[in-house]
Design a protein around this motif. Sequence first.
Motif, mmCIF file in Angstrom:
data_model
loop_
_atom_site.group_PDB
_atom_site.id
_atom_site.type_symbol
_atom_site.label_atom_id
_atom_site.label_comp_id
_atom_site.label_asym_id
_atom_site.label_seq_id
_atom_site.Cartn_x
_atom_site.Cartn_y
_atom_site.Cartn_z
ATOM 1 N N TYR A 1 0.837 -1.201 0.000
ATOM 2 C CA TYR A 1 0.000 0.000 0.000
ATOM 3 C C TYR A 1 0.876 1.257 0.000
ATOM 4 N N LYS A 2 1.937 1.261 0.810
ATOM 5 C CA LYS A 2 2.831 2.414 0.859
ATOM 6 C C LYS A 2 3.537 2.620 -0.479
ATOM 7 N N ALA A 3 3.908 1.534 -1.148
ATOM 8 C CA ALA A 3 4.561 1.658 -2.447
ATOM 9 C C ALA A 3 3.626 2.282 -3.481
ATOM 10 N N LYS A 4 2.360 1.900 -3.450
ATOM 11 C CA LYS A 4 1.386 2.483 -4.378
ATOM 12 C C LYS A 4 1.189 3.971 -4.098
ATOM 13 N N ILE A 5 1.068 4.331 -2.812
ATOM 14 C CA ILE A 5 0.924 5.737 -2.444
ATOM 15 C C ILE A 5 2.136 6.531 -2.930
ATOM 16 N N HIS A 6 3.323 5.984 -2.716
ATOM 17 C CA HIS A 6 4.555 6.678 -3.090
ATOM 18 C C HIS A 6 4.597 6.949 -4.593
ATOM 19 N N GLU A 7 4.126 5.990 -5.373
ATOM 20 C CA GLU A 7 4.101 6.167 -6.825
ATOM 21 C C GLU A 7 3.027 7.170 -7.231
ATOM 22 N N ASP A 8 1.823 7.013 -6.689
ATOM 23 C CA ASP A 8 0.711 7.894 -7.057
ATOM 24 C C ASP A 8 0.987 9.346 -6.689
ATOM 25 N N CYS A 9 1.688 9.556 -5.591
ATOM 26 C CA CYS A 9 1.907 10.908 -5.080
ATOM 27 C C CYS A 9 3.288 11.454 -5.400
ATOM 28 N N ALA A 10 4.022 10.757 -6.235
ATOM 29 C CA ALA A 10 5.365 11.200 -6.643
ATOM 30 C C ALA A 10 6.241 11.503 -5.442
ATOM 31 N N GLY A 11 6.160 10.654 -4.420
ATOM 32 C CA GLY A 11 6.986 10.814 -3.232
ATOM 33 C C GLY A 11 6.406 11.724 -2.173
ATOM 34 N N ASP B 1 4.115 11.518 0.044
ATOM 35 C CA ASP B 1 3.231 10.536 0.667
ATOM 36 C C ASP B 1 2.220 11.148 1.632
ATOM 37 N N GLU B 2 2.595 12.262 2.268
ATOM 38 C CA GLU B 2 1.715 12.867 3.271
ATOM 39 C C GLU B 2 0.386 13.332 2.692
ATOM 40 N N ILE B 3 0.333 13.491 1.369
ATOM 41 C CA ILE B 3 -0.932 13.883 0.743
ATOM 42 C C ILE B 3 -2.026 12.859 1.048
ATOM 43 N N VAL B 4 -1.651 11.587 1.123
ATOM 44 C CA VAL B 4 -2.630 10.508 1.254
ATOM 45 C C VAL B 4 -2.548 9.792 2.598
ATOM 46 N N VAL B 5 -1.345 9.619 3.145
ATOM 47 C CA VAL B 5 -1.180 8.782 4.339
ATOM 48 C C VAL B 5 -1.900 9.383 5.537
ATOM 49 N N HIS B 6 -2.783 8.599 6.135
ATOM 50 C CA HIS B 6 -3.457 8.956 7.381
ATOM 51 C C HIS B 6 -2.735 8.253 8.525
ATOM 52 N N ALA B 7 -1.995 9.026 9.303
ATOM 53 C CA ALA B 7 -1.125 8.446 10.321
ATOM 54 C C ALA B 7 -1.671 8.562 11.731
ATOM 55 N N ASN B 8 -2.596 9.509 11.969
ATOM 56 C CA ASN B 8 -3.068 9.766 13.331
ATOM 57 C C ASN B 8 -4.597 9.817 13.389
ATOM 58 N N PRO B 9 -5.237 8.721 13.796
ATOM 59 C CA PRO B 9 -6.691 8.771 13.987
ATOM 60 C C PRO B 9 -7.032 9.691 15.164
ATOM 61 N N ILE B 10 -7.922 10.649 14.941
ATOM 62 C CA ILE B 10 -8.304 11.603 15.984
ATOM 63 C C ILE B 10 -9.825 11.676 16.013
ATOM 64 N N GLY B 11 -10.397 11.391 17.158
ATOM 65 C CA GLY B 11 -11.840 11.441 17.309
ATOM 66 C C GLY B 11 -12.309 12.716 17.985
ATOM 67 N N TYR B 12 -13.615 12.807 18.199
ATOM 68 C CA TYR B 12 -14.195 13.990 18.832
ATOM 69 C C TYR B 12 -13.585 14.254 20.197
ATOM 70 N N THR B 13 -13.346 13.217 20.972
ATOM 71 C CA THR B 13 -12.847 13.422 22.335
ATOM 72 C C THR B 13 -11.460 14.053 22.336
ATOM 73 N N GLU B 14 -10.575 13.579 21.450
ATOM 74 C CA GLU B 14 -9.231 14.163 21.370
ATOM 75 C C GLU B 14 -9.279 15.599 20.848
ATOM 76 N N LEU B 15 -10.105 15.845 19.834
ATOM 77 C CA LEU B 15 -10.235 17.198 19.307
ATOM 78 C C LEU B 15 -10.707 18.162 20.388
ATOM 79 N N ARG B 16 -11.724 17.759 21.127
ATOM 80 C CA ARG B 16 -12.252 18.647 22.169
ATOM 81 C C ARG B 16 -11.215 18.883 23.258
#
Length: 273
Positions: free
Chosen positions: A175-185, A187-202
């Motif tokens: 999956y990371k290899a596909k993202i790297h190719e699609d985004c021309a390196g 990767d942060e455009i697509v990679v979701h690294a930190n799930p944040i819910g309502y409780t953390e946001l608040r």
Amino acid sequence: MPDLAIPEAAANTATRTVKPADHPPLLAGDRGPIPVSRPGLHETVLAILRPLPRGLVLDCPTGEGALAQDLIREGFELRCCDLYSELFRLDGVEIKRGDLSGTLPYSSGSFDYITSLDGLEHIDSPPQAFREYRRLLKPGGHLIISVPNIMNIEERVKWLLFGYTSHFKPLSEQYKAKIHEDCAGMDEIVVHANPIGYTELRYFLEKNGFAIQGVYRDRRKANQWLYWPLVALIRLVGKLTPAARRKDRWTEELASDPVLLGGNTIIIHSIRG
């Protein structure tokens, strides 16, 4: 608070329309800026801001500048910032390179509004972003943030069944290899690294002196009716919980329509104290 801004000379500032050849394949095409967010998000943000006084807005991350373009049409003055400023497609609008995980290249107290859509889930240090929001906004300034809604009923069921949600899938090597190719390196455009819910946001908003004014969803999901029995059960259990515990655990907020029956994105409007 000391001014932590990067000196103006060190900031990467430009106004340009990026040519298609400069874009990764995922965002290629000879066109103006388009949203990369889910349908309904920009419309909801515009509905929040439209009744408010016009002022100076920081849009970060700005992407190609689609929201900035809409806000300019509404009469707001815009400054735009993104980790990949070369993707910006608006002529005549200031664009700077900046990382929400660090210090953005602006002076403290510069802005009346900040729009920060679908950015926090991509960065290494979301808590730092909230400190930057506070630093950059004037007292009484408005902040609008959005992240993928990991707490709606559909995503809760997917977590139970699969161990991950729609927006935060396992980052396998393939999956990371596909993202790297699609985004021309980029990767942060697509990679979701930190799930944040309502409780953390608040929590982070309140810790940094923000008062929530409203919680919204991008749009209703067509298949929510399938989950109504579970929604009814969650809300019933909440009502049977003692009042003090409901208040302490934000039970009613977590069972509200924007959170529990939310669409793909949760949107929070808050004001800096």
